[in-house]
Design a protein around this motif. Structure first.
Motif, PDB file in Angstrom:
ATOM      1  N   LEU A  19       0.685  -1.433  -0.090  1.00 22.42           N
ATOM      2  CA  LEU A  19       0.044   0.159  -0.059  1.00 22.42           C
ATOM      3  C   LEU A  19       0.839   1.259   0.028  1.00 22.42           C
ATOM      4  CD1 LEU A  19      -2.561  -1.099   2.361  1.00 22.42           C
ATOM      5  CD2 LEU A  19      -3.066  -0.773  -0.088  1.00 22.42           C
ATOM      6  N   GLY A  20       2.167   1.067   0.791  1.00 21.47           N
ATOM      7  CA  GLY A  20       2.768   2.335   0.598  1.00 21.47           C
ATOM      8  C   GLY A  20       3.372   2.830  -0.405  1.00 21.47           C
ATOM      9  N   LEU A  21       3.984   1.646  -1.220  1.00 21.92           N
ATOM     10  CA  LEU A  21       4.530   1.585  -2.600  1.00 21.92           C
ATOM     11  C   LEU A  21       3.577   2.237  -3.704  1.00 21.92           C
ATOM     12  CD1 LEU A  21       6.720  -1.706  -2.676  1.00 21.92           C
ATOM     13  CD2 LEU A  21       7.574   0.856  -2.768  1.00 21.92           C
ATOM     14  N   LEU A  22       2.260   1.729  -3.672  1.00 24.45           N
ATOM     15  CA  LEU A  22       1.229   2.189  -4.440  1.00 24.45           C
ATOM     16  C   LEU A  22       0.651   3.573  -4.181  1.00 24.45           C
ATOM     17  CD1 LEU A  22      -0.783  -0.735  -4.839  1.00 24.45           C
ATOM     18  CD2 LEU A  22       0.648   0.072  -6.341  1.00 24.45           C
ATOM     19  N   ALA A  23       0.926   4.116  -2.861  1.00 25.10           N
ATOM     20  CA  ALA A  23       0.451   5.474  -2.352  1.00 25.10           C
ATOM     21  C   ALA A  23       1.661   6.398  -3.207  1.00 25.10           C
ATOM     22  CB  ALA A  23       0.455   5.486  -0.889  1.00 25.10           C
ATOM     23  N   VAL A  24       2.843   5.875  -2.974  1.00 23.90           N
ATOM     24  CA  VAL A  24       4.085   6.729  -3.654  1.00 23.90           C
ATOM     25  C   VAL A  24       3.821   7.090  -5.088  1.00 23.90           C
ATOM     26  CG1 VAL A  24       6.254   6.788  -4.099  1.00 23.90           C
ATOM     27  CG2 VAL A  24       5.672   6.144  -1.815  1.00 23.90           C
ATOM     28  N   ASP A  25       3.334   6.050  -5.752  1.00 25.34           N
ATOM     29  CA  ASP A  25       2.977   6.321  -7.131  1.00 25.34           C
ATOM     30  C   ASP A  25       1.717   7.015  -7.240  1.00 25.34           C
ATOM     31  OD1 ASP A  25       3.520   5.426  -9.971  1.00 25.34           O
ATOM     32  OD2 ASP A  25       1.903   4.492  -9.858  1.00 25.34           O
ATOM     33  N   TRP A  26       0.744   6.848  -6.325  1.00 22.46           N
ATOM     34  CA  TRP A  26      -0.366   7.599  -6.482  1.00 22.46           C
ATOM     35  C   TRP A  26      -0.169   9.156  -6.214  1.00 22.46           C
ATOM     36  CZ3 TRP A  26      -3.560  10.062  -2.510  1.00 22.46           C
ATOM     37  CH2 TRP A  26      -4.784  10.574  -3.155  1.00 22.46           C
ATOM     38  N   VAL A  27       0.876   9.479  -5.490  1.00 21.21           N
ATOM     39  CA  VAL A  27       1.157  10.840  -4.926  1.00 21.21           C
ATOM     40  C   VAL A  27       1.858  11.566  -6.248  1.00 21.21           C
ATOM     41  CG1 VAL A  27       2.531  12.258  -3.267  1.00 21.21           C
ATOM     42  CG2 VAL A  27       0.994  10.629  -2.401  1.00 21.21           C
ATOM     43  N   GLY A  28       2.627  10.742  -6.836  1.00 22.94           N
ATOM     44  CA  GLY A  28       3.353  11.264  -7.945  1.00 22.94           C
ATOM     45  C   GLY A  28       4.704  11.574  -7.612  1.00 22.94           C
ATOM     46  N   ALA A  29       5.233  10.944  -6.628  1.00 26.27           N
ATOM     47  CA  ALA A  29       6.579  10.895  -6.530  1.00 26.27           C
ATOM     48  C   ALA A  29       7.553  10.217  -7.419  1.00 26.27           C
ATOM     49  CB  ALA A  29       7.095  10.499  -5.228  1.00 26.27           C
ATOM     50  N   GLY A  30       8.606  10.678  -7.910  1.00 27.11           N
ATOM     51  CA  GLY A  30       9.427  10.023  -8.767  1.00 27.11           C
ATOM     52  C   GLY A  30       9.255  10.602 -10.289  1.00 27.11           C
ATOM     53  N   LYS A  31      10.089   9.902 -11.258  1.00 26.69           N
ATOM     54  CA  LYS A  31      10.052  10.260 -12.696  1.00 26.69           C
ATOM     55  C   LYS A  31       9.306   9.447 -13.359  1.00 26.69           C
ATOM     56  CE  LYS A  31      15.054  12.222 -11.933  1.00 26.69           C
ATOM     57  NZ  LYS A  31      16.238  11.928 -12.316  1.00 26.69           N
ATOM     58  N   PHE A  32       8.908   8.434 -13.183  1.00 25.79           N
ATOM     59  CA  PHE A  32       8.189   7.574 -13.919  1.00 25.79           C
ATOM     60  C   PHE A  32       6.651   7.860 -14.025  1.00 25.79           C
ATOM     61  CE2 PHE A  32      12.106   5.039 -12.854  1.00 25.79           C
ATOM     62  CZ  PHE A  32      12.276   4.698 -14.105  1.00 25.79           C
ATOM     63  N   GLY A  34       3.717   5.752 -13.764  1.00 31.20           N
ATOM     64  CA  GLY A  34       3.466   4.387 -13.718  1.00 31.20           C
ATOM     65  C   GLY A  34       4.404   3.754 -12.683  1.00 31.20           C
ATOM     66  N   ILE A  35       4.578   2.336 -12.617  1.00 29.08           N
ATOM     67  CA  ILE A  35       5.436   1.796 -11.595  1.00 29.08           C
ATOM     68  C   ILE A  35       6.825   1.596 -12.123  1.00 29.08           C
ATOM     69  CG2 ILE A  35       5.763  -0.329 -10.336  1.00 29.08           C
ATOM     70  CD1 ILE A  35       2.715  -0.578 -10.089  1.00 29.08           C
ATOM     71  N   GLY A  36       7.954   2.053 -11.177  1.00 27.54           N
ATOM     72  CA  GLY A  36       9.334   2.112 -12.298  1.00 27.54           C
ATOM     73  C   GLY A  36       9.820   0.659 -11.529  1.00 27.54           C
ATOM     74  N   PRO A  37      10.894   0.647 -12.162  1.00 23.30           N
ATOM     75  CA  PRO A  37      11.628  -0.830 -12.008  1.00 23.30           C
ATOM     76  C   PRO A  37      12.023  -0.956 -10.415  1.00 23.30           C
ATOM     77  CG  PRO A  37      13.010   0.770 -13.191  1.00 23.30           C
ATOM     78  CD  PRO A  37      11.935   1.240 -12.978  1.00 23.30           C
ATOM     79  N   THR A  38      12.450  -0.012  -9.664  1.00 24.67           N
ATOM     80  CA  THR A  38      12.851  -0.133  -8.284  1.00 24.67           C
ATOM     81  C   THR A  38      11.403  -0.606  -7.600  1.00 24.67           C
ATOM     82  OG1 THR A  38      14.507   1.466  -8.331  1.00 24.67           O
ATOM     83  CG2 THR A  38      13.625   0.924  -6.138  1.00 24.67           C
ATOM     84  N   GLN A  39      10.253  -0.038  -7.917  1.00 27.96           N
ATOM     85  CA  GLN A  39       8.864  -0.204  -7.274  1.00 27.96           C
ATOM     86  C   GLN A  39       8.707  -1.492  -7.357  1.00 27.96           C
ATOM     87  OE1 GLN A  39       6.806   3.140  -8.739  1.00 27.96           O
ATOM     88  NE2 GLN A  39       6.197   3.445  -6.809  1.00 27.96           N
ATOM     89  N   LYS A  40       9.011  -2.356  -8.860  1.00 23.30           N
ATOM     90  CA  LYS A  40       8.716  -3.554  -9.024  1.00 23.30           C
ATOM     91  C   LYS A  40       9.548  -4.662  -8.223  1.00 23.30           C
ATOM     92  CE  LYS A  40       7.328  -2.807 -14.019  1.00 23.30           C
ATOM     93  NZ  LYS A  40       7.482  -2.889 -15.240  1.00 23.30           N
ATOM     94  N   LEU A  41      10.586  -4.410  -7.925  1.00 20.30           N
ATOM     95  CA  LEU A  41      11.310  -4.982  -6.981  1.00 20.30           C
ATOM     96  C   LEU A  41      11.031  -4.797  -5.647  1.00 20.30           C
ATOM     97  CD1 LEU A  41      15.016  -4.495  -8.554  1.00 20.30           C
ATOM     98  CD2 LEU A  41      13.701  -6.337  -8.701  1.00 20.30           C
ATOM     99  N   ALA A  42      10.607  -3.925  -5.232  1.00 22.43           N
ATOM    100  CA  ALA A  42      10.034  -3.666  -3.872  1.00 22.43           C
ATOM    101  C   ALA A  42       8.519  -4.419  -3.860  1.00 22.43           C
ATOM    102  CB  ALA A  42       9.630  -2.300  -3.532  1.00 22.43           C
ATOM    103  N   LEU A  43       7.899  -4.218  -4.769  1.00 26.84           N
ATOM    104  CA  LEU A  43       6.616  -4.869  -4.697  1.00 26.84           C
ATOM    105  C   LEU A  43       6.875  -6.556  -4.823  1.00 26.84           C
ATOM    106  CD1 LEU A  43       4.187  -2.876  -6.935  1.00 26.84           C
ATOM    107  CD2 LEU A  43       3.949  -3.274  -4.697  1.00 26.84           C
TER     108      LEU A  43
END
Length: 64
Positions: A19-32, A34-43
């Motif tokens: 949920l935290g990783l998806l929330a970071v994506d929802w807030v818009g933090a990061g350059k990608f 969508g889900i970036g490669p580091t987020q995929k590994l963390a997920l």
């Protein structure tokens, strides 16, 4: 602490991480966009933690 309780803790930590990783994506933090490669590994790692928790859950009240 029993194996069932440890399983609950691991599942809760994994779900919170997902949920935290998806929330970071929802807030818009990061350059990608969508889900970036580091987020995929963390997920994937969070999914593994959830899987370990699920395997401990049916073992019941044995000490961990």
């Amino acid at each position: 602490m029993t194996k069932r309780q440890l399983g609950y803790v691991l599942m809760a930590l994994g779900i919170t991480a997902v949920l935290g990783l998806l929330a970071v994506d929802w807030v818009g933090a990061g350059k990608f966009s969508g889900i970036g490669p580091t987020q995929k590994l963390a997920l994937g790692a969070a999914g593994l933690v959830i899987l370990v928790g699920l395997t401990l859950w049916p073992l019941g009240d044995r000490p961990a």
